[in-house]
Design a protein around this motif. Sequence first.
Motif, PDB file in Angstrom:
ATOM      1  N   ILE A   1       0.613  -1.205   0.009  1.00  0.00           N
ATOM      2  CA  ILE A   1       0.444  -0.225   0.257  1.00  0.00           C
ATOM      3  C   ILE A   1       1.018   0.813  -0.101  1.00  0.00           C
ATOM      4  CG2 ILE A   1      -2.117   1.385   1.536  1.00  0.00           C
ATOM      5  CD1 ILE A   1      -2.836  -1.388   2.326  1.00  0.00           C
ATOM      6  N   LEU A   2       0.545   2.516  -1.528  1.00  0.00           N
ATOM      7  CA  LEU A   2       1.636   3.401  -1.398  1.00  0.00           C
ATOM      8  C   LEU A   2       0.199   4.285  -1.613  1.00  0.00           C
ATOM      9  CD1 LEU A   2       3.872   5.146  -1.581  1.00  0.00           C
ATOM     10  CD2 LEU A   2       3.975   4.724  -3.675  1.00  0.00           C
ATOM     11  N   GLY A   3       0.165   5.315  -0.482  1.00  0.00           N
ATOM     12  CA  GLY A   3      -0.508   6.335  -0.306  1.00  0.00           C
ATOM     13  C   GLY A   3      -2.720   5.468  -0.624  1.00  0.00           C
ATOM     14  N   ASN A   4      -3.794   6.219  -1.463  1.00  0.00           N
ATOM     15  CA  ASN A   4      -4.406   5.100  -1.823  1.00  0.00           C
ATOM     16  C   ASN A   4      -4.580   4.441  -2.656  1.00  0.00           C
ATOM     17  OD1 ASN A   4      -4.396   7.390  -3.958  1.00  0.00           O
ATOM     18  ND2 ASN A   4      -6.389   7.207  -3.793  1.00  0.00           N
ATOM     19  N   ASN A   5      -3.030   3.616  -3.114  1.00  0.00           N
ATOM     20  CA  ASN A   5      -3.081   2.262  -4.563  1.00  0.00           C
ATOM     21  C   ASN A   5      -2.227   1.723  -3.198  1.00  0.00           C
ATOM     22  OD1 ASN A   5      -3.214   4.152  -6.788  1.00  0.00           O
ATOM     23  ND2 ASN A   5      -1.647   5.696  -5.355  1.00  0.00           N
ATOM     24  N   VAL A   6      -2.978   0.354  -3.691  1.00  0.00           N
ATOM     25  CA  VAL A   6      -2.181  -1.001  -3.635  1.00  0.00           C
ATOM     26  C   VAL A   6      -2.350  -1.879  -4.533  1.00  0.00           C
ATOM     27  CG1 VAL A   6      -4.957  -2.052  -2.984  1.00  0.00           C
ATOM     28  CG2 VAL A   6      -3.163  -3.407  -2.217  1.00  0.00           C
ATOM     29  N   PHE A   7      -0.833  -2.549  -4.385  1.00  0.00           N
ATOM     30  CA  PHE A   7       0.000  -3.859  -5.089  1.00  0.00           C
ATOM     31  C   PHE A   7      -0.234  -4.469  -5.379  1.00  0.00           C
ATOM     32  CE2 PHE A   7       1.856   0.812  -5.411  1.00  0.00           C
ATOM     33  CZ  PHE A   7       1.881   1.193  -6.407  1.00  0.00           C
ATOM     34  N   VAL A   8      -1.311  -5.279  -5.696  1.00  0.00           N
ATOM     35  CA  VAL A   8      -2.160  -7.053  -5.312  1.00  0.00           C
ATOM     36  C   VAL A   8      -1.350  -8.068  -6.217  1.00  0.00           C
ATOM     37  CG1 VAL A   8      -4.094  -5.801  -4.422  1.00  0.00           C
ATOM     38  CG2 VAL A   8      -3.774  -6.922  -7.031  1.00  0.00           C
ATOM     39  N   GLY A   9      -0.137  -7.591  -6.855  1.00  0.00           N
ATOM     40  CA  GLY A   9       0.527  -8.176  -7.524  1.00  0.00           C
ATOM     41  C   GLY A   9      -0.584  -9.753  -8.074  1.00  0.00           C
ATOM     42  N   ASP A  10      -0.421 -10.866  -7.728  1.00  0.00           N
ATOM     43  CA  ASP A  10      -1.436 -11.963  -8.739  1.00  0.00           C
ATOM     44  C   ASP A  10      -2.855 -12.297  -7.292  1.00  0.00           C
ATOM     45  OD1 ASP A  10      -0.020 -11.622 -10.980  1.00  0.00           O
ATOM     46  OD2 ASP A  10       0.741 -13.750 -11.225  1.00  0.00           O
ATOM     47  N   THR A  11      -2.312 -11.373  -6.616  1.00  0.00           N
ATOM     48  CA  THR A  11      -3.866 -11.849  -5.748  1.00  0.00           C
ATOM     49  C   THR A  11      -5.158 -11.682  -6.040  1.00  0.00           C
ATOM     50  OG1 THR A  11      -2.626 -12.165  -4.183  1.00  0.00           O
ATOM     51  CG2 THR A  11      -4.891 -11.159  -3.667  1.00  0.00           C
ATOM     52  N   LEU A  12      -5.840 -10.822  -6.814  1.00  0.00           N
ATOM     53  CA  LEU A  12      -6.335  -9.837  -7.514  1.00  0.00           C
ATOM     54  C   LEU A  12      -6.168  -8.999  -8.798  1.00  0.00           C
ATOM     55  CD1 LEU A  12      -9.372  -9.070  -6.025  1.00  0.00           C
ATOM     56  CD2 LEU A  12      -8.728  -6.886  -5.472  1.00  0.00           C
ATOM     57  N   PHE A  13      -6.935  -9.354  -9.654  1.00  0.00           N
ATOM     58  CA  PHE A  13      -6.686  -8.889 -11.108  1.00  0.00           C
ATOM     59  C   PHE A  13      -8.310  -8.310 -11.296  1.00  0.00           C
ATOM     60  CE2 PHE A  13      -4.698 -13.085 -11.961  1.00  0.00           C
ATOM     61  CZ  PHE A  13      -3.365 -12.808 -12.158  1.00  0.00           C
ATOM     62  N   LEU A  14      -8.220  -6.835 -12.317  1.00  0.00           N
ATOM     63  CA  LEU A  14      -9.203  -6.460 -12.778  1.00  0.00           C
ATOM     64  C   LEU A  14     -10.481  -7.952 -12.866  1.00  0.00           C
ATOM     65  CD1 LEU A  14      -9.828  -3.529 -15.685  1.00  0.00           C
ATOM     66  CD2 LEU A  14     -11.781  -5.632 -15.456  1.00  0.00           C
ATOM     67  N   SER A  15     -11.720  -8.123 -12.358  1.00  0.00           N
ATOM     68  CA  SER A  15     -13.065  -8.842 -12.312  1.00  0.00           C
ATOM     69  C   SER A  15     -12.112 -10.120 -12.286  1.00  0.00           C
ATOM     70  CB  SER A  15     -13.880  -8.189 -13.669  1.00  0.00           C
ATOM     71  OG  SER A  15     -14.958  -8.985 -13.463  1.00  0.00           O
ATOM     72  N   GLY A  16     -11.498 -10.270 -11.746  1.00  0.00           N
ATOM     73  CA  GLY A  16     -10.919 -11.355 -11.193  1.00  0.00           C
ATOM     74  C   GLY A  16      -9.803 -12.071 -10.132  1.00  0.00           C
ATOM     75  N   CYS A  17      -9.269 -13.056 -10.007  1.00  0.00           N
ATOM     76  CA  CYS A  17      -8.427 -13.283  -9.060  1.00  0.00           C
ATOM     77  C   CYS A  17      -7.221 -14.297  -8.990  1.00  0.00           C
ATOM     78  CB  CYS A  17      -9.211 -13.927  -7.350  1.00  0.00           C
ATOM     79  SG  CYS A  17      -9.488 -15.402  -7.325  1.00  0.00           S
ATOM     80  N   GLY A  18      -6.340 -14.586  -8.690  1.00  0.00           N
ATOM     81  CA  GLY A  18      -4.859 -15.519  -9.169  1.00  0.00           C
ATOM     82  C   GLY A  18      -5.485 -16.867  -8.709  1.00  0.00           C
ATOM     83  N   ASN A  19      -5.155 -17.807  -9.708  1.00  0.00           N
ATOM     84  CA  ASN A  19      -5.520 -19.493  -9.321  1.00  0.00           C
ATOM     85  C   ASN A  19      -4.987 -19.514  -8.057  1.00  0.00           C
ATOM     86  OD1 ASN A  19      -2.364 -20.621 -10.751  1.00  0.00           O
ATOM     87  ND2 ASN A  19      -2.984 -19.726 -12.548  1.00  0.00           N
ATOM     88  N   VAL A  20      -5.160 -21.004  -7.649  1.00  0.00           N
ATOM     89  CA  VAL A  20      -4.138 -21.470  -7.257  1.00  0.00           C
ATOM     90  C   VAL A  20      -3.351 -23.476  -7.437  1.00  0.00           C
ATOM     91  CG1 VAL A  20      -5.304 -21.065  -5.328  1.00  0.00           C
ATOM     92  CG2 VAL A  20      -6.290 -23.136  -6.240  1.00  0.00           C
ATOM     93  N   LYS A  21      -3.321 -22.886  -8.591  1.00  0.00           N
ATOM     94  CA  LYS A  21      -2.178 -24.380  -8.992  1.00  0.00           C
ATOM     95  C   LYS A  21      -0.942 -24.379  -9.016  1.00  0.00           C
ATOM     96  CE  LYS A  21      -4.707 -23.633 -13.705  1.00  0.00           C
ATOM     97  NZ  LYS A  21      -4.313 -23.130 -14.583  1.00  0.00           N
ATOM     98  N   PHE A  22      -0.202 -22.976  -8.574  1.00  0.00           N
ATOM     99  CA  PHE A  22       0.871 -23.442  -8.470  1.00  0.00           C
ATOM    100  C   PHE A  22       1.283 -22.826  -6.689  1.00  0.00           C
ATOM    101  CE2 PHE A  22       0.626 -22.399 -12.672  1.00  0.00           C
ATOM    102  CZ  PHE A  22       1.312 -23.256 -12.919  1.00  0.00           C
ATOM    103  N   ARG A  23       1.704 -24.412  -5.594  1.00  0.00           N
ATOM    104  CA  ARG A  23       1.297 -23.562  -4.821  1.00  0.00           C
ATOM    105  C   ARG A  23       0.323 -22.841  -3.502  1.00  0.00           C
ATOM    106  NH1 ARG A  23       6.083 -20.765  -3.246  1.00  0.00           N
ATOM    107  NH2 ARG A  23       6.262 -19.669  -5.131  1.00  0.00           N
ATOM    108  N   GLY A  24      -0.581 -22.935  -4.832  1.00  0.00           N
ATOM    109  CA  GLY A  24      -1.985 -22.045  -3.559  1.00  0.00           C
ATOM    110  C   GLY A  24      -2.909 -22.602  -2.463  1.00  0.00           C
ATOM    111  N   ASP A  25      -4.092 -22.009  -2.162  1.00  0.00           N
ATOM    112  CA  ASP A  25      -4.196 -22.292  -1.206  1.00  0.00           C
ATOM    113  C   ASP A  25      -5.899 -21.562  -1.840  1.00  0.00           C
ATOM    114  OD1 ASP A  25      -6.040 -21.962   1.346  1.00  0.00           O
ATOM    115  OD2 ASP A  25      -4.952 -24.083   1.898  1.00  0.00           O
ATOM    116  N   VAL A  26      -6.794 -22.005  -1.988  1.00  0.00           N
ATOM    117  CA  VAL A  26      -8.099 -21.308  -1.809  1.00  0.00           C
ATOM    118  C   VAL A  26      -8.370 -20.919  -0.937  1.00  0.00           C
ATOM    119  CG1 VAL A  26     -10.260 -22.882  -2.420  1.00  0.00           C
ATOM    120  CG2 VAL A  26     -10.580 -21.306  -3.665  1.00  0.00           C
ATOM    121  N   TYR A  27      -8.619 -21.341   0.524  1.00  0.00           N
ATOM    122  CA  TYR A  27      -9.069 -21.182   1.365  1.00  0.00           C
ATOM    123  C   TYR A  27      -8.242 -19.183   1.613  1.00  0.00           C
ATOM    124  CZ  TYR A  27     -11.259 -20.298   6.125  1.00  0.00           C
ATOM    125  OH  TYR A  27     -11.509 -20.127   7.578  1.00  0.00           O
TER     126      TYR A  27
END
Length: 268
Positions: free
Chosen positions: A131-157
Amino acid sequence: MMDIYQESGYGILRFRVEESDSNYNYIVWCSETLESAVIDPLDSKTLIKFINKHNLIVRYIINTHAHPDHIAGNSEIQKVTDSKILIHRDGKAYVSPRPDIVEEGDVIRIGKKVIKVIDTPGHCPEHISLILGNNVFVGDTLFLSGCGNVKFRGDVYELFKSIAFKLRTLPDDFRIFCGHDYADKNLRFALNMEPNNEAARAKLDEVRSAHSRGLEPPPTTIGEEKSYNPFMRFDEPSVISNLKKRKPALEERHEIIFGELRELRSNW
């Protein structure tokens, strides 16, 4: 295409990496001191060129997570800038040169500006957001209208908890800077879940208009995503109803709904 966002006291560079999985790379800097941080470097050549052109002083390379397309530029940029690499401890083994560790609650200082670290695991265990100011850099956790997959070491919960309790609770005006542009397909999936969602339809038109002109879609906000992103709408009756038509025995617990959405999107 490079997008530069000049804010009060700091700047943000975003660009899509050519011949990639629609990856975005970022630099953030303090306007007064020119101290800066590189986030998730893949295209080190373009990043170094921008750093040199604008006389930026790179203090840190920050990896939101350790998947190869988010760390590939670490070594080259570290050699040129003598900067420190920062990553969550759960990603330490995947990164070289040897990184320093950051985690929830840490503050990264670039000049007179601060970047706050929050843990957002799920896409992989080590994932953080910034978080920088009112900006959040979310990597692959969240996308425009989507979210990251859990295929590579992920956990959906864990991903559900990160989105539901860390990102969805941020102020509505926070801008989201994500790791990839999957907007078109994500919005088509959103409309498949909610065919009457006018916010999703309008955003898809906006995204396609930008792409047709060779532009990147502008960053969205937390408030916008709540209006059409199915992974932020796991408690919406219209989303739940649609899923139960497909799977009548589906439990209506929020984490179960989220997990079903993630499974459907992975196979869509």
